[in-house]
Design an enzyme around this catalytic site. Structure first.
Site, PDB file in Angstrom:
ATOM      1  N   GLU A 138      -7.051 -10.313  18.310  1.00 33.18           N
ATOM      2  CA  GLU A 138      -8.662 -10.397  18.401  1.00 33.18           C
ATOM      3  C   GLU A 138      -8.251 -11.246  17.392  1.00 33.18           C
ATOM      4  O   GLU A 138      -7.211 -11.162  16.401  1.00 33.18           O
ATOM      5  CB  GLU A 138      -9.560  -9.354  17.804  1.00 33.18           C
ATOM      6  CG  GLU A 138      -9.088  -8.437  19.250  1.00 33.18           C
ATOM      7  CD  GLU A 138     -10.070  -8.804  20.291  1.00 33.18           C
ATOM      8  OE1 GLU A 138      -9.194  -8.340  21.807  1.00 33.18           O
ATOM      9  OE2 GLU A 138     -10.607  -9.292  20.282  1.00 33.18           O
ATOM     10  N   CYS A 175       3.755  14.100  -7.512  1.00 33.46           N
ATOM     11  CA  CYS A 175       3.341  14.604  -7.943  1.00 33.46           C
ATOM     12  C   CYS A 175       2.146  14.105  -9.006  1.00 33.46           C
ATOM     13  O   CYS A 175       2.808  13.168  -9.859  1.00 33.46           O
ATOM     14  CB  CYS A 175       4.309  15.520  -9.567  1.00 33.46           C
ATOM     15  SG  CYS A 175       2.925  16.143 -10.574  1.00 33.46           S
ATOM     16  N   SER A 209      -6.584  -6.623  10.589  1.00 33.61           N
ATOM     17  CA  SER A 209      -8.251  -7.679  10.883  1.00 33.61           C
ATOM     18  C   SER A 209      -8.343  -7.932   9.320  1.00 33.61           C
ATOM     19  O   SER A 209     -10.050  -8.517   9.211  1.00 33.61           O
ATOM     20  CB  SER A 209      -9.301  -5.647  10.969  1.00 33.61           C
ATOM     21  OG  SER A 209      -8.825  -5.064  10.129  1.00 33.61           O
ATOM     22  N   HIS A 220       0.555  -1.126   0.001  1.00 29.56           N
ATOM     23  CA  HIS A 220       0.124  -0.126   0.169  1.00 29.56           C
ATOM     24  C   HIS A 220       0.516   1.494   0.064  1.00 29.56           C
ATOM     25  O   HIS A 220       0.126   2.514   0.697  1.00 29.56           O
ATOM     26  CB  HIS A 220      -0.919  -0.112   0.354  1.00 29.56           C
ATOM     27  CG  HIS A 220      -1.596  -1.337   1.216  1.00 29.56           C
ATOM     28  ND1 HIS A 220      -2.728  -1.933   1.907  1.00 29.56           N
ATOM     29  CD2 HIS A 220      -2.707  -1.893  -0.185  1.00 29.56           C
ATOM     30  CE1 HIS A 220      -3.407  -2.692   1.668  1.00 29.56           C
ATOM     31  NE2 HIS A 220      -3.700  -2.442   0.380  1.00 29.56           N
ATOM     32  N   ASN A 260      -2.557 -12.344  16.573  1.00 28.17           N
ATOM     33  CA  ASN A 260      -3.157 -11.304  16.721  1.00 28.17           C
ATOM     34  C   ASN A 260      -4.244 -11.235  18.196  1.00 28.17           C
ATOM     35  O   ASN A 260      -4.898 -13.011  18.486  1.00 28.17           O
ATOM     36  CB  ASN A 260      -4.371 -10.595  16.046  1.00 28.17           C
ATOM     37  CG  ASN A 260      -5.109 -10.304  15.753  1.00 28.17           C
ATOM     38  OD1 ASN A 260      -6.022  -9.041  16.476  1.00 28.17           O
ATOM     39  ND2 ASN A 260      -5.733  -9.313  14.232  1.00 28.17           N
TER      40      ASN A 260
HETATM   41  C1  BV8 Z   1      -8.400  -2.429  -4.918  1.00 33.10           C
HETATM   42  C2  BV8 Z   1      -2.442   2.819   2.801  1.00 33.10           C
HETATM   43  C3  BV8 Z   1      -8.662  -2.835  -6.950  1.00 33.10           C
HETATM   44  C4  BV8 Z   1      -3.772   3.923   3.336  1.00 33.10           C
HETATM   45  C5  BV8 Z   1      -4.273   1.379   2.700  1.00 33.10           C
HETATM   46  C6  BV8 Z   1     -16.550  -4.195  -1.011  1.00 33.10           C
HETATM   47  C7  BV8 Z   1     -16.565  -5.474  -0.538  1.00 33.10           C
HETATM   48  C8  BV8 Z   1     -14.981  -5.823  -0.823  1.00 33.10           C
HETATM   49  C9  BV8 Z   1     -14.215  -5.169  -1.091  1.00 33.10           C
HETATM   50  C10 BV8 Z   1     -14.028  -4.031  -1.842  1.00 33.10           C
HETATM   51  C11 BV8 Z   1     -15.545  -3.572  -1.809  1.00 33.10           C
HETATM   52  N1  BV8 Z   1     -15.461  -1.742  -1.694  1.00 33.10           N
HETATM   53  C12 BV8 Z   1     -13.850  -1.979  -2.406  1.00 33.10           C
HETATM   54  C13 BV8 Z   1     -13.361  -2.479  -2.198  1.00 33.10           C
HETATM   55  C14 BV8 Z   1     -11.464  -3.386  -2.285  1.00 33.10           C
HETATM   56  C15 BV8 Z   1     -11.634  -2.407  -0.683  1.00 33.10           C
HETATM   57  C16 BV8 Z   1     -11.581  -3.267  -0.322  1.00 33.10           C
HETATM   58  O1  BV8 Z   1     -11.187  -4.433   0.561  1.00 33.10           O
HETATM   59  N2  BV8 Z   1     -12.208  -2.787   1.052  1.00 33.10           N
HETATM   60  C17 BV8 Z   1     -12.350  -3.203   2.749  1.00 33.10           C
HETATM   61  C18 BV8 Z   1     -12.283  -2.087   2.963  1.00 33.10           C
HETATM   62  C19 BV8 Z   1     -14.303  -3.452   2.311  1.00 33.10           C
HETATM   63  N3  BV8 Z   1      -9.425  -2.622  -1.550  1.00 33.10           N
HETATM   64  C20 BV8 Z   1      -9.791  -1.537  -2.088  1.00 33.10           C
HETATM   65  O2  BV8 Z   1      -9.822  -0.569  -2.819  1.00 33.10           O
HETATM   66  C21 BV8 Z   1      -8.116  -1.589  -2.636  1.00 33.10           C
HETATM   67  N4  BV8 Z   1      -7.910  -1.429  -3.678  1.00 33.10           N
HETATM   68  O3  BV8 Z   1      -9.049  -3.698  -4.253  1.00 33.10           O
HETATM   69  O4  BV8 Z   1      -8.171  -1.959  -6.398  1.00 33.10           O
HETATM   70  C22 BV8 Z   1     -10.135  -1.782  -7.189  1.00 33.10           C
HETATM   71  C23 BV8 Z   1     -10.537  -0.851  -7.466  1.00 33.10           C
HETATM   72  C24 BV8 Z   1     -11.913   0.230  -8.003  1.00 33.10           C
HETATM   73  C25 BV8 Z   1     -12.872  -1.209  -6.990  1.00 33.10           C
HETATM   74  C26 BV8 Z   1     -12.609  -1.823  -6.358  1.00 33.10           C
HETATM   75  C27 BV8 Z   1     -11.582  -2.558  -6.796  1.00 33.10           C
HETATM   76  C28 BV8 Z   1      -6.471  -0.701  -2.010  1.00 33.10           C
HETATM   77  C29 BV8 Z   1      -7.381  -1.409  -0.991  1.00 33.10           C
HETATM   78  C30 BV8 Z   1      -5.243  -0.149   0.463  1.00 33.10           C
HETATM   79  C31 BV8 Z   1      -6.125   0.889   0.905  1.00 33.10           C
HETATM   80  N5  BV8 Z   1      -5.211   1.346   1.578  1.00 33.10           N
HETATM   81  N6  BV8 Z   1      -3.512   2.230   3.371  1.00 33.10           N
HETATM   82  C32 BV8 Z   1      -3.803   5.042   3.934  1.00 33.10           C
HETATM   83  O5  BV8 Z   1      -2.411   4.729   5.112  1.00 33.10           O
HETATM   84  O6  BV8 Z   1      -3.185   5.944   4.016  1.00 33.10           O
HETATM   85  S1  BV8 Z   1      -5.725   0.175   4.126  1.00 33.10           S
HETATM   86  C33 BV8 Z   1      -5.279  -0.064   5.509  1.00 33.10           C
HETATM   87  O7  BV8 Z   1      -6.272  -0.281   6.035  1.00 33.10           O
HETATM   88  C34 BV8 Z   1      -4.289  -0.793   5.764  1.00 33.10           C
HETATM   89  O8  BV8 Z   1      -3.061  -0.613   4.675  1.00 33.10           O
HETATM   90  C35 BV8 Z   1      -4.567  -2.443   5.791  1.00 33.10           C
HETATM   91  O9  BV8 Z   1      -4.967  -2.694   4.516  1.00 33.10           O
HETATM   92  C36 BV8 Z   1      -5.941  -2.032   5.910  1.00 33.10           C
HETATM   93  C37 BV8 Z   1      -6.512  -2.847   6.984  1.00 33.10           C
HETATM   94  O10 BV8 Z   1      -5.789  -2.127   8.442  1.00 33.10           O
HETATM   95  P1  BV8 Z   1      -5.140  -3.810   9.269  1.00 33.10           P
HETATM   96  O11 BV8 Z   1      -3.445  -2.976   8.543  1.00 33.10           O
HETATM   97  O12 BV8 Z   1      -5.758  -4.220   9.613  1.00 33.10           O
HETATM   98  O13 BV8 Z   1      -4.580  -2.711  10.564  1.00 33.10           O
HETATM   99  P2  BV8 Z   1      -6.611  -3.006  11.123  1.00 33.10           P
HETATM  100  O14 BV8 Z   1      -6.521  -1.468  11.652  1.00 33.10           O
HETATM  101  O15 BV8 Z   1      -7.776  -2.613   9.909  1.00 33.10           O
HETATM  102  O16 BV8 Z   1      -6.422  -3.695  12.080  1.00 33.10           O
HETATM  103  C38 BV8 Z   1      -5.356  -3.644  13.413  1.00 33.10           C
HETATM  104  C39 BV8 Z   1      -5.352  -5.531  13.573  1.00 33.10           C
HETATM  105  O17 BV8 Z   1      -3.849  -5.675  14.285  1.00 33.10           O
HETATM  106  C40 BV8 Z   1      -6.515  -5.577  14.785  1.00 33.10           C
HETATM  107  O18 BV8 Z   1      -6.738  -7.044  14.205  1.00 33.10           O
HETATM  108  C41 BV8 Z   1      -5.747  -5.681  15.425  1.00 33.10           C
HETATM  109  O19 BV8 Z   1      -6.714  -6.966  16.542  1.00 33.10           O
HETATM  110  C42 BV8 Z   1      -4.791  -5.739  15.602  1.00 33.10           C
HETATM  111  N7  BV8 Z   1      -3.771  -5.358  16.769  1.00 33.10           N
HETATM  112  C43 BV8 Z   1      -4.096  -4.538  17.510  1.00 33.10           C
HETATM  113  N8  BV8 Z   1      -2.798  -4.519  18.648  1.00 33.10           N
HETATM  114  C44 BV8 Z   1      -1.744  -5.374  17.834  1.00 33.10           C
HETATM  115  C45 BV8 Z   1      -2.714  -6.020  17.628  1.00 33.10           C
HETATM  116  N9  BV8 Z   1      -2.586  -7.205  16.502  1.00 33.10           N
HETATM  117  C46 BV8 Z   1      -1.099  -7.837  16.902  1.00 33.10           C
HETATM  118  N10 BV8 Z   1      -0.078  -7.490  18.099  1.00 33.10           N
HETATM  119  C47 BV8 Z   1      -0.757  -6.230  18.819  1.00 33.10           C
HETATM  120  N11 BV8 Z   1       0.236  -5.252  19.285  1.00 33.10           N
HETATM  121 ZN    ZN Z   2       4.996  17.784 -11.714  1.00 32.70          ZN
END
Ligand code: BV8
Ligand code: ZN
Length: 256
Positions: A222, A134, A196, A126, A220
């Site tokens: 959770e 740019c 997650s 990501h 994890n």
């Molecule tokens: C794409 C960078 C093609 C930016 C990020 C409907 C259904 C299904 C899919 C989709 C849908 N509509 C759209 C989609 C596709 C979409 C998607 O999956 N959406 C989800 C929300 C449903 N995906 C996309 O858009 C991707 N592109 O598919 O392109 C396309 C094109 C057009 C239309 C459709 C598809 C692009 C996805 C990338 C987005 N960018 N980050 C930025 O950072 O600002 S995503 C960002 O959130 C992260 O990078 C990561 O991928 C995501 C989830 O975060 P996590 O890393 O899992 O962290 P989170 O906070 O969620 O959870 C933390 C976890 O840690 C928890 O489980 C917790 O229990 C645990 N934890 C806490 N403490 C600890 C721990 N674990 C261990 N130790 C600890 N101490």
């Molecule tokens: Zn430029």
């Protein structure tokens, strides 16, 4: 849940893999940086983060609608990341590079903490928050060339500068995604740590590994959205579990 078949903290199968796997792949998410003090997407943090939903702000639409707001959000996040350090979980994964015949680190995180912990081959699905580019000419800017600011910055060509991260609805860097999918298909041990499991296509990687015959373990506190599809879920913090896991692998592989 893992079975405590014997004294070790880990199941007999996981121990066997730690001692004998020839190809280990790891997928990390925001949870591996949580113990460093970087707010995750789900539990959120304070300030800007709590008030806005990342899935709304981390989009090209949000940037087009209000570039200053989105740029401010990333500047705030970059400020947090500059002020934190990698945690023992990051360091354990950096050491893992030297322990297994083939080891690949694939991350969803944009915080650069794996590299700061010494990992030399990090595959960022990501993008990276410390890099900007740019919109018009594609010129890249590293951290200090596009300093955090209250307003969006412009390139010498006049184009707006955006964070070089993958927003929701944007495609992932093709080479990195292809690499990640190939590694998931070929590895014999796959660890999914601190994610997650909600965001695709990254969340499919552990499932690809499972379907391709790898032993897939989640670390994890959770269970993630994909936990029930996996072989084992170790309930715990990555900063505590990963060092124990790497210690076990080192013990098994150096006591030949
Ligand atoms: C794409 C960078 C093609 C930016 C990020 C409907 C259904 C299904 C899919 C989709 C849908 N509509 C759209 C989609 C596709 C979409 C998607 O999956 N959406 C989800 C929300 C449903 N995906 C996309 O858009 C991707 N592109 O598919 O392109 C396309 C094109 C057009 C239309 C459709 C598809 C692009 C996805 C990338 C987005 N960018 N980050 C930025 O950072 O600002 S995503 C960002 O959130 C992260 O990078 C990561 O991928 C995501 C989830 O975060 P996590 O890393 O899992 O962290 P989170 O906070 O969620 O959870 C933390 C976890 O840690 C928890 O489980 C917790 O229990 C645990 N934890 C806490 N403490 C600890 C721990 N674990 C261990 N130790 C600890 N101490
Ligand atoms: Zn430029």
């Amino acid at each position: 849940m893992n079975n405590h078949g014997h004294a070790s903290m880990f199941s007999a199968t996981l121990e066997d893999k730690l001692g004998s796997a020839r190809h280990v792949a790891v997928l990390t998410g925001a949870g591996v940086s949580a113990e460093s003090g970087v707010p995750t997407f789900r539990t959120g943090g304070e300030g800007l983060w709590a008030r806005y939903n990342p899935t709304e702000l981390a989009t090209f639409e949000a940037f087009s609608r209000d570039p200053d707001l989105v740029w401010r959000w990333y500047s705030w996040r970059r400020g947090i990341i500059r002020g934190v350090k990698p945690n023992p979980g990051h360091y354990a994964l950096a050491e893992a590079e030297t322990l297994f015949p083939r080891f690949s680190l694939i991350t969803q995180n944009v915080d650069n903490l794996h590299r700061r912990a010494g990992s030399t081959d990090v595959h960022e699905l990501h993008g990276n928050i410390e890099r900007s580019r740019c919109l018009d000419c594609g010129l890249f800017f590293v951290e200090d060339e596009a300093p955090p600011s209250e307003h969006v910055l412009h390139c010498t060509c006049g184009g707006m500068i955006r964070p070089d991260v993958v927003w929701f609805g944007e495609i992932l860097p093709e080479t990195e995604l292809l690499f990640a999918q190939t590694e998931a298909q070929r590895c014999d041990l796959f660890l999914t740590v601190g994610t997650s499991g909600l965001v695709y296509p990254a969340a499919a990687l552990p499932l690809i590994a499972k379907q391709s015959g790898a032993y897939v373990v989640e670390i994890n506190p959770e269970p993630s959205a994909i936990a029930r599809e996996l072989d084992e879920c170790i309930s715990g913090a990555s900063g505590a579990i990963l060092p124990l896991l790497i210690d076990t692998a080192r013990r098994l592989r150096t006591s030949a």
